[in-house]
Structures are given as C-alpha cells and as structure tokens.
Write an enzyme that holds these catalytic residues in place. Structure first.
Site, PDB file in Angstrom:
ATOM      1  N   HIS A 268     -17.190  14.522   6.916  1.00  0.00           N
ATOM      2  CA  HIS A 268     -16.575  14.156   8.191  1.00  0.00           C
ATOM      3  C   HIS A 268     -17.136  12.836   8.696  1.00  0.00           C
ATOM      4  CE1 HIS A 268     -14.492  14.474  11.835  1.00  0.00           C
ATOM      5  NE2 HIS A 268     -15.051  15.514  12.394  1.00  0.00           N
ATOM      6  N   HIS A 307      -7.089   8.482   3.055  1.00  0.00           N
ATOM      7  CA  HIS A 307      -7.235   9.337   4.239  1.00  0.00           C
ATOM      8  C   HIS A 307      -6.268  10.500   4.113  1.00  0.00           C
ATOM      9  CE1 HIS A 307      -7.443  10.558   8.457  1.00  0.00           C
ATOM     10  NE2 HIS A 307      -8.520   9.821   8.558  1.00  0.00           N
ATOM     11  N   ASP A 363     -13.869   3.879   8.094  1.00  0.00           N
ATOM     12  CA  ASP A 363     -15.247   3.772   7.636  1.00  0.00           C
ATOM     13  C   ASP A 363     -15.511   2.588   6.723  1.00  0.00           C
ATOM     14  OD1 ASP A 363     -16.419   5.900   8.951  1.00  0.00           O
ATOM     15  OD2 ASP A 363     -15.554   7.337   7.545  1.00  0.00           O
TER      16      ASP A 363
HETATM   17  N1  ACO Z   1     -10.669   6.178  -4.487  1.00  0.00           N
HETATM   18  C1  ACO Z   1      -9.955   6.425  -5.602  1.00  0.00           C
HETATM   19  N2  ACO Z   1      -8.951   7.283  -5.704  1.00  0.00           N
HETATM   20  C2  ACO Z   1      -8.649   7.976  -4.614  1.00  0.00           C
HETATM   21  C3  ACO Z   1      -9.347   7.804  -3.381  1.00  0.00           C
HETATM   22  C4  ACO Z   1     -10.381   6.865  -3.355  1.00  0.00           C
HETATM   23  N3  ACO Z   1     -11.088   6.638  -2.244  1.00  0.00           N
HETATM   24  N4  ACO Z   1      -8.835   8.627  -2.446  1.00  0.00           N
HETATM   25  C5  ACO Z   1      -7.841   9.307  -3.038  1.00  0.00           C
HETATM   26  N5  ACO Z   1      -7.737   8.910  -4.360  1.00  0.00           N
HETATM   27  C6  ACO Z   1      -6.731   9.364  -5.331  1.00  0.00           C
HETATM   28  C7  ACO Z   1      -7.058  10.755  -5.839  1.00  0.00           C
HETATM   29  O1  ACO Z   1      -7.866  10.700  -6.992  1.00  0.00           O
HETATM   30  C8  ACO Z   1      -5.674  11.294  -6.095  1.00  0.00           C
HETATM   31  O2  ACO Z   1      -5.223  10.718  -7.302  1.00  0.00           O
HETATM   32  P1  ACO Z   1      -4.331  11.609  -8.335  1.00  0.00           P
HETATM   33  O3  ACO Z   1      -3.065  11.914  -7.585  1.00  0.00           O
HETATM   34  O4  ACO Z   1      -4.166  10.751  -9.547  1.00  0.00           O
HETATM   35  O5  ACO Z   1      -5.150  12.853  -8.590  1.00  0.00           O
HETATM   36  C9  ACO Z   1      -4.829  10.711  -4.983  1.00  0.00           C
HETATM   37  O6  ACO Z   1      -5.499   9.473  -4.637  1.00  0.00           O
HETATM   38  C10 ACO Z   1      -4.718  11.605  -3.745  1.00  0.00           C
HETATM   39  O7  ACO Z   1      -6.042  11.895  -3.290  1.00  0.00           O
HETATM   40  P2  ACO Z   1      -6.513  13.256  -2.609  1.00  0.00           P
HETATM   41  O8  ACO Z   1      -7.955  13.472  -2.973  1.00  0.00           O
HETATM   42  O9  ACO Z   1      -5.530  14.343  -2.910  1.00  0.00           O
HETATM   43  O10 ACO Z   1      -6.383  12.902  -1.080  1.00  0.00           O
HETATM   44  P3  ACO Z   1      -6.985  13.745   0.138  1.00  0.00           P
HETATM   45  O11 ACO Z   1      -6.050  13.576   1.257  1.00  0.00           O
HETATM   46  O12 ACO Z   1      -7.350  15.133  -0.266  1.00  0.00           O
HETATM   47  O13 ACO Z   1      -8.368  13.000   0.413  1.00  0.00           O
HETATM   48  C11 ACO Z   1      -9.993  11.561   1.316  1.00  0.00           C
HETATM   49  C12 ACO Z   1      -8.567  12.115   1.454  1.00  0.00           C
HETATM   50  C13 ACO Z   1     -11.018  12.719   1.211  1.00  0.00           C
HETATM   51  C14 ACO Z   1     -10.334  10.744   2.573  1.00  0.00           C
HETATM   52  C15 ACO Z   1     -10.058  10.691   0.047  1.00  0.00           C
HETATM   53  O14 ACO Z   1      -9.123   9.650   0.132  1.00  0.00           O
HETATM   54  C16 ACO Z   1     -11.456  10.141  -0.214  1.00  0.00           C
HETATM   55  O15 ACO Z   1     -12.293  10.832  -0.796  1.00  0.00           O
HETATM   56  N6  ACO Z   1     -11.743   8.875   0.231  1.00  0.00           N
HETATM   57  C17 ACO Z   1     -13.068   8.314   0.110  1.00  0.00           C
HETATM   58  C18 ACO Z   1     -14.014   8.885   1.166  1.00  0.00           C
HETATM   59  C19 ACO Z   1     -13.751   8.325   2.549  1.00  0.00           C
HETATM   60  O16 ACO Z   1     -13.594   7.121   2.739  1.00  0.00           O
HETATM   61  N7  ACO Z   1     -13.732   9.220   3.559  1.00  0.00           N
HETATM   62  C20 ACO Z   1     -13.553   8.813   4.966  1.00  0.00           C
HETATM   63  C21 ACO Z   1     -12.259   9.288   5.504  1.00  0.00           C
HETATM   64  S1  ACO Z   1     -12.055   8.714   7.186  1.00  0.00           S
HETATM   65  C22 ACO Z   1     -12.957   9.816   8.136  1.00  0.00           C
HETATM   66  O17 ACO Z   1     -13.193  10.929   7.772  1.00  0.00           O
HETATM   67  C23 ACO Z   1     -13.523   9.357   9.489  1.00  0.00           C
END
Ligand code: ACO
Length: 430
Positions: A268, A307, A363
């Site tokens: 989070h 996100h 972030d």
């Molecule tokens: N880098 C690379 N690939 C990514 C990233 C990333 N940061 N985020 C998503 N993907 C890819 C996944 O691998 C997936 O690919 P696929 O379809 O080939 O399997 C696709 O994009 C969809 O991703 P999900 O994980 O299903 O997306 P979800 O909505 O569950 O996750 C999250 C969102 C957790 C924020 C994710 O994008 C992530 O881990 N980002 C990096 C961490 C981050 O910056 N978090 C801060 C969020 S803002 C906040 O909380 C205040």
C-alpha cells in the site's frame, strides 16, 4: 429494458429476478437463490480483496481509472493542486463544499490551536526503543489519543465528531514529526502556531537551536501539494480498514490507527521506497535498456509503474513530476531523477508497457522528492498518512451517518473439519 438481472440456477432450473441499481446488484438479493438441499444456504459471492464489490455509497472521491480522472467532491485534482492548499482541501473533504472566507479562517484557526498534544503523549512516545519505526510509533500514538479523549466514543453527536476530526488533523503532524525525531535522538520540537500547517510540520521536523525555523516557501508549497495529492483515494486498503473498524462504532482515533496500520504495509504505502532502490540499482542511463529487457522477460517489475485502477497516466504522477522540478530548484538535483525521466520516456514508448496500459503512478516521483527533503525512507509512509488523514476522516464521517451501513462482517467459505470428537490430552498423549 428493465434494470434487472435474470438469473437461472441450473441446479434447479429456477429463475430469479434481481434488481440492478447504480450498476450493482445487492449481494443479499442472491441469498434467495437456494440449491436443492433442505438446509442449503442461499447463494453468496466470493470476492477476496473486494476486487468487484462496492462496500458503500460515497460522495467523497471520484476516480475514472481509464481516463486518468481523480476528483475530490467533484473538483479535479489538478485544479486543487494548482490553486488550493491542504487546509482548504481538508475542509472540502470533511464538509463536502468549499469554505467561505470566514469558514476557512475559523477552520485554520481551530486546526492551528489543536496542534499541541498532552505532555503524557510525549512521555509515551519517548518510551519507544531508539530504533522504533516511525509508522509503528504513529499508529500507536494515534490509537493512544483515544485514551486522552474518552468523549470521542460519543460518535452520534455531530459537535463531538467535529472536535475529534479537528484534533486529529491538527495533531498528526506533531505525532509524525516526533516519530521522526525520536529515531534521531533529537529533542521533540513543540508546534509553532504562527506558522502554516505545513511550515509548522517542517519546523517540528528540522528545527534545532534557531529561534524560528523558516523553511523555503517553495519547499513548503511542494509538501503541501503532496499532502493534497494523497488526501483521499476512495475505497483503498487503509480507507477500507478505517471504515471496517469504524463500523463497530468505536472512536475515530482507534479507526484511524487501523488505517495507519494498513498503510504501513508494502503493498500500500511502501512502493516509493522500492522505486528509489530500483533507480539506485540501475545506477546510470546506459543500464536502462538491459533493465527494461529484464522487466519484459518477467524477471522483475518496473516499480512506480502500473496501477489497479489507473489504466492511464495517474493524474497525481503528472503533478508530482512538476513538484519535483520545483523542489530540485531549491535542493539541487538528484542524479536519480535523470534515470527516472529516461526510464519513463523509454517505457512509455515500449510496446510491452503501451499494450498493458502501464503508466507512472503516484509513487514514481514522490520518493525522489522526499529524499530531496532528506527524509529517510521509513518516513515516506508517515508523510502519506498525514496527507491521507482528512480523507480517512471524511470517509469515517460518511460511514457513521450512513443508515445503510452495518458492522463489517464478511462471510466465509468454511474449508475445515466438522464435528470431531474431542479426546482429552490425558488420553491423546497416553
Ligand atoms: N512492471 C512490469 N510489468 C507490469 C507492472 C510493472 N510495474 N505492473 C503490471 N505489469 C504487467 C503484469 O506483469 C501483467 O502482465 P501480463 O498480462 O503479461 O501477465 C499486466 O501488466 C497486468 O498486471 P497486474 O499485476 O495484473 O496488475 P494489477 O492491477 O494486479 O497490479 C500493481 C497493479 C500492483 C500496482 C502493479 O502494476 C505493480 O506491481 N506495480 C509496481 C508497484 C507499484 O508501483 N505500486 C504502487 C501502486 S500506487 C499506490 O499503491 C499508492
């Protein structure tokens, strides 16, 4: 066309009509759908993480993730960040509309004159271990405020609720700053009520022997904007925690302390710290292509990108990028910024990220700014919590006045044993 859903239960062949309101059906309406068994319970929904479940009606914050829209009480975040300040945004979130001049002045006065905490809170905070995490200290001290204000339990009285809201918004910077000073072995600095909310916070963080602490106005403004950007984000994990705990009708200090706990978690509040670690590891622009290849091969994630809700540029990231420039003008640039800018440019043009709608989130740049202020990474989430406090309280206020709300009590699908016969230890161990 009627606004309803016809559900056919293939177990029994029976059809049910379920009304659709505001694009949702009531989960309780599914309870009438029963299988063939005599005592079989009605149908329920299984939704770990509430990915497709609305838990409340709310008029606080609107998000359209596909279009990259974020609005507080209907006002776009871009306009609030550019033309408003954190105190006015806090008023807006709590009261639902913008203040008149008299209302604004009274609000700022009230908040300013509640910044001090009871001296026993100070002794309480001094009792933590020298290396206590500031988020743990903040969570505990916000919860402890409930013991200083037992009247806060009277949540049905509007005036009383207002008092606790003022106290909490006013005291969070004091508790946050003292949590920071404790780990450094520095004396706690009392609030300076001649300063603005954010300037006073900086004074409590950084003042040493000088008579008055005067922060650069550009830094005060940048931090104020960061507070605005973090002030609310509808039903996220910590807000849900505040609502869930608040639904038991406990006092708001206990409910907000649960919100601080939820925000403490790395999924989070902790991603900006991970961005800094990533940028340091990349080390130079020349290493970006290899890093991006690693991300595309699934070996790692590009932190600060993507996100759950935003499938477009996070509107807060755009504003933060601009704030970063203002801050670096004062503090001098951070070499990691060049890597971040280049990384963003390359990622936004790369098919992998374009196809998956991965854009910078809030972030991506915030950690760089906090570092420029010389905050250690453990403090990043404390700053987030101070900014989020008016949002938590606006949501709590909405909850306690909402006649449709009930104590939060989800169902479960039981997977354990049943009706075992207990064998006393004397026989089992014989
Ligand atoms: N880098 C690379 N690939 C990514 C990233 C990333 N940061 N985020 C998503 N993907 C890819 C996944 O691998 C997936 O690919 P696929 O379809 O080939 O399997 C696709 O994009 C969809 O991703 P999900 O994980 O299903 O997306 P979800 O909505 O569950 O996750 C999250 C969102 C957790 C924020 C994710 O994008 C992530 O881990 N980002 C990096 C961490 C981050 O910056 N978090 C801060 C969020 S803002 C906040 O909380 C205040």
């Amino acid at each position: 066309m009627t606004d309803s859903l016809t559900v056919r239960d293939n177990r029994t062949g029976q059809e049910y009509e379920v009304p659709i309101t505001d694009g949702t059906i009531k989960a309780a309406d599914l309870g009438q759908i029963k299988g063939t068994g005599e005592d079989e319970p009605g149908l329920a929904v299984y939704d770990p993480g509430f990915v497709n479940t609305a838990s409340c009606r709310s008029a606080v914050t609107y998000i359209d993730g596909d279009k990259g829209i974020l609005e507080y009480r209907g006002y776009p975040i871009e306009q609030l960040a550019e033309h408003s300040n954190f105190m006015e945004v806090a008023y807006l979130l709590i009261h639902g509309s913008l203040p008149s001049k008299a209302e604004y002045d009274a609000w700022v006065h009230e908040i300013t004159f509640h910044t001090f905490v009871h001296e026993n809170v100070k002794s309480f905070m001094e009792g933590f271990r020298y290396d206590a995490h500031p988020m743990g200290m903040l969570m505990a001290s916000v919860g402890a405020l409930s013991t200083f204000y037992p009247d806060a339990r009277n949540i049905s009285d509007a005036e009383n609720r207002h008092m606790q809201i003022v106290r909490m918004i006013a005291k969070m910077p004091t508790l946050g700053a003292w949590s920071f000073r404790h780990a450094q072995g520095k004396p706690f600095i009392y609030p300076d009520n001649d300063l603005s909310y954010t300037a006073n916070f900086l004074s409590m963080l950084f003042k040493m022997s000088e008579k008055n602490f005067e922060a650069d106005e550009r830094l005060v403004r940048a931090l104020d904007v960061l507070f605005i950007l973090h002030a609310d984000h509808e039903q996220n994990c910590s807000t849900n925690a505040v609502r869930s705990v608040g639904s038991s009708q406990v006092d708001p200090y206990s409910a907000v302390s649960a919100g601080v706990g939820a925000l403490f978690g790395p999924l989070h509040g902790g991603a900006n710290e991970a961005v800094l670690r990533m940028l340091r590891r990349i080390g130079g622009k020349e290493n970006i292509p290899a890093f991006i290849e690693g991300v595309k091969n699934g070996n790692e994630r590009l932190m600060g990108f993507g996100h759950r809700v935003y499938k477009n540029y996070d509107p807060r990231a755009k504003i933060i990028k601009k704030s970063a420039e203002d801050v670096f003008e004062v503090t001098g640039t951070n070499p990691l910024l060049d890597i971040a800018l280049e990384l963003e440019k390359i990622a936004l043009e790369d098919e992998y990220f374009v196809k998956r709608k991965l854009y910078p989130n809030v972030d991506f740049y915030s950690g760089l700014i906090y570092e420029a202020f010389q905050f250690p990474p453990e403090m990043f989430t404390v700053l987030f919590a101070i900014g989020r406090t008016p949002g938590w309280l606006a949501q709590w206020l909405e909850l306690v006045q909402d006649k449709e709300q009930k104590i939060a009590r989800p169902k479960q699908i039981y997977t354990g044993d049943r009706t075992l016969d207990f064998v006393p230890a004397s026989e089992r161990w014989a």
